[in-house]
Design a protein around this motif. Structure first.
Motif, PDB file in Angstrom:
ATOM      1  N   SER A 137       3.025  37.936  -1.464  1.00 47.85           N
ATOM      2  CA  SER A 137       2.381  38.357  -2.704  1.00 47.85           C
ATOM      3  C   SER A 137       1.461  37.248  -3.193  1.00 47.85           C
ATOM      4  CB  SER A 137       3.438  38.662  -3.775  1.00 47.85           C
ATOM      5  OG  SER A 137       4.099  37.455  -4.151  1.00 47.85           O
ATOM      6  N   ASN A 138       0.638  37.545  -4.203  1.00 49.23           N
ATOM      7  CA  ASN A 138      -0.275  36.534  -4.749  1.00 49.23           C
ATOM      8  C   ASN A 138       0.492  35.336  -5.286  1.00 49.23           C
ATOM      9  OD1 ASN A 138      -2.557  38.043  -4.181  1.00 49.23           O
ATOM     10  ND2 ASN A 138      -2.550  39.080  -6.154  1.00 49.23           N
ATOM     11  N   LEU A 139       1.615  35.597  -5.962  1.00 50.05           N
ATOM     12  CA  LEU A 139       2.422  34.512  -6.516  1.00 50.05           C
ATOM     13  C   LEU A 139       3.013  33.648  -5.408  1.00 50.05           C
ATOM     14  CD1 LEU A 139       3.556  33.200  -9.064  1.00 50.05           C
ATOM     15  CD2 LEU A 139       5.510  34.761  -8.925  1.00 50.05           C
ATOM     16  N   GLU A 140       3.472  34.279  -4.336  1.00 55.67           N
ATOM     17  CA  GLU A 140       4.046  33.530  -3.215  1.00 55.67           C
ATOM     18  C   GLU A 140       2.974  32.730  -2.485  1.00 55.67           C
ATOM     19  OE1 GLU A 140       7.803  36.432  -1.963  1.00 55.67           O
ATOM     20  OE2 GLU A 140       5.774  36.867  -1.237  1.00 55.67           O
ATOM     21  N   LYS A 197      -3.754  31.051   6.059  1.00 56.84           N
ATOM     22  CA  LYS A 197      -4.069  31.733   4.802  1.00 56.84           C
ATOM     23  C   LYS A 197      -4.326  33.217   5.036  1.00 56.84           C
ATOM     24  CE  LYS A 197      -5.880  27.958   1.958  1.00 56.84           C
ATOM     25  NZ  LYS A 197      -7.072  27.412   1.264  1.00 56.84           N
ATOM     26  N   MET A 198      -5.023  33.526   6.137  1.00 56.60           N
ATOM     27  CA  MET A 198      -5.280  34.924   6.473  1.00 56.60           C
ATOM     28  C   MET A 198      -3.973  35.664   6.755  1.00 56.60           C
ATOM     29  SD  MET A 198      -8.657  34.452   8.910  1.00 56.60           S
ATOM     30  CE  MET A 198      -8.676  36.189   9.366  1.00 56.60           C
ATOM     31  N   LYS A 199      -3.055  35.020   7.464  1.00 57.84           N
ATOM     32  CA  LYS A 199      -1.753  35.631   7.753  1.00 57.84           C
ATOM     33  C   LYS A 199      -0.949  35.825   6.469  1.00 57.84           C
ATOM     34  CE  LYS A 199      -1.171  33.682  12.410  1.00 57.84           C
ATOM     35  NZ  LYS A 199      -0.329  32.763  13.243  1.00 57.84           N
ATOM     36  N   ASN A 200      -1.012  34.830   5.584  1.00 58.60           N
ATOM     37  CA  ASN A 200      -0.205  34.875   4.359  1.00 58.60           C
ATOM     38  C   ASN A 200      -0.632  35.993   3.419  1.00 58.60           C
ATOM     39  OD1 ASN A 200       1.255  32.713   5.253  1.00 58.60           O
ATOM     40  ND2 ASN A 200       0.130  31.189   4.076  1.00 58.60           N
ATOM     41  N   PRO A 239       5.827  25.090  -0.546  1.00 58.37           N
ATOM     42  CA  PRO A 239       5.550  26.304   0.234  1.00 58.37           C
ATOM     43  C   PRO A 239       6.793  27.164   0.400  1.00 58.37           C
ATOM     44  CG  PRO A 239       4.543  24.395   1.263  1.00 58.37           C
ATOM     45  CD  PRO A 239       5.431  23.871   0.169  1.00 58.37           C
ATOM     46  N   ILE A 240       6.628  28.458   0.239  1.00 56.31           N
ATOM     47  CA  ILE A 240       7.766  29.375   0.341  1.00 56.31           C
ATOM     48  C   ILE A 240       8.415  29.306   1.723  1.00 56.31           C
ATOM     49  CG2 ILE A 240       6.395  31.359   1.079  1.00 56.31           C
ATOM     50  CD1 ILE A 240       8.173  33.095  -0.708  1.00 56.31           C
TER      51      ILE A 240
END
Length: 241
Positions: free
Chosen positions: A79-82, A71-74, A25-26
């Motif tokens: 970005s999609n990749l992150e 997931k909603m916050k992210n 996870p980033i």
């Protein structure tokens, strides 16, 4: 360290690897991770051990709810990749995060060399046999001797094909998607259907696997599916390992 200290390295070979990679996870924090809830669960288990089965189900529910919220916050923050970094290896994808693993040989008859080409776990056994001067009928085994091949010509490794499979996704411990990877392309699809969840990536030009070329390159998909089908048939053969 303790293993190496107690080994006769002049007469030993050590192979270091792992069975799969994973997403990192980033944020360096898993989705649904909550120290407070985990502490509360541990305390409750110690005080009311007979309620542990119920507590586990509650914990699962809370973690799933937190994952959905995160997931909603992210979607707003990354970005999609992150966002992909929050995935787990049991999902319907086979990105390189889950496939890149360490593979290190050291010890007797092993020359120092860093290989940047595609290698596979199935190559470990033939490599060990050659290093120990064991005779090996290459026609009876998958895999190649990495030492001999790399000494002769690294470019020959560009033709290797690796079978790939996602992490266990059901009670039979089977991956929900399967596929193959070469030095140029990666292809995967549903385990039980060659037309569902089809993905094709040009690894060389799209190393982050952001552009699915399955619809744009149907002939490449057909070619990769033929290779995958051939691997499946050979693995089901009684005479083939």
């Amino acid at each position: 360290g303790k293993i190496i200290e107690t080994s006769d390295m002049e007469n030993s070979i050590i192979i270091f690897s792992s069975d799969h990679g994973d997403y990192i996870p980033i944020t360096n924090k898993d989705l649904g991770e909550s120290p407070n809830i985990q502490k509360l669960f541990k305390k409750g288990k110690n005080i009311f051990p007979y309620l542990e089965p119920v507590g586990i189900e509650v914990f699962k529910f809370l973690k799933k709810s937190l994952q959905s919220l995160e997931k909603m916050k992210n979607k707003i923050s990354y970005s999609n990749l992150e966002q992909r970094s929050f995935s787990n290896r049991n999902e319907n994808f086979l990105f390189d995060d889950t496939l890149n693993v360490p593979l290190i040989f050291t010890g007797k008859n092993i020359q120092k060399k860093i290989m940047t080409t595609l290698v596979r776990h199935v190559d470990i056994f033939p490599t060990i046999c050659t290093s120990l001067d064991f005779k090996l009928n290459e026609n009876k085994f998958d895999g190649i001797d990495l030492m001999v091949t790399s000494q002769n010509d690294d470019s020959s490794l560009n033709n290797l094909v690796a079978y790939i499979e996602s992490g266990p996704g059901n009670s039979n411990l089977e991956g929900t998607v399967i596929g193959i990877r070469t030095s140029k392309f990666k292809y995967f699809r549903s385990r039980h259907s060659s037309i569902d969840h089809v993905h094709l990536f040009d690894i060389q030009n799209d190393p982050h696997e952001e552009h699915n070329l399955a619809k744009d390159s149907p002939f490449v998909v057909i070619s990769m599916e033929k290779i995958l089908s051939k691997l499946q048939k050979s693995s089901n053969s009684k005479e083939h390992l």
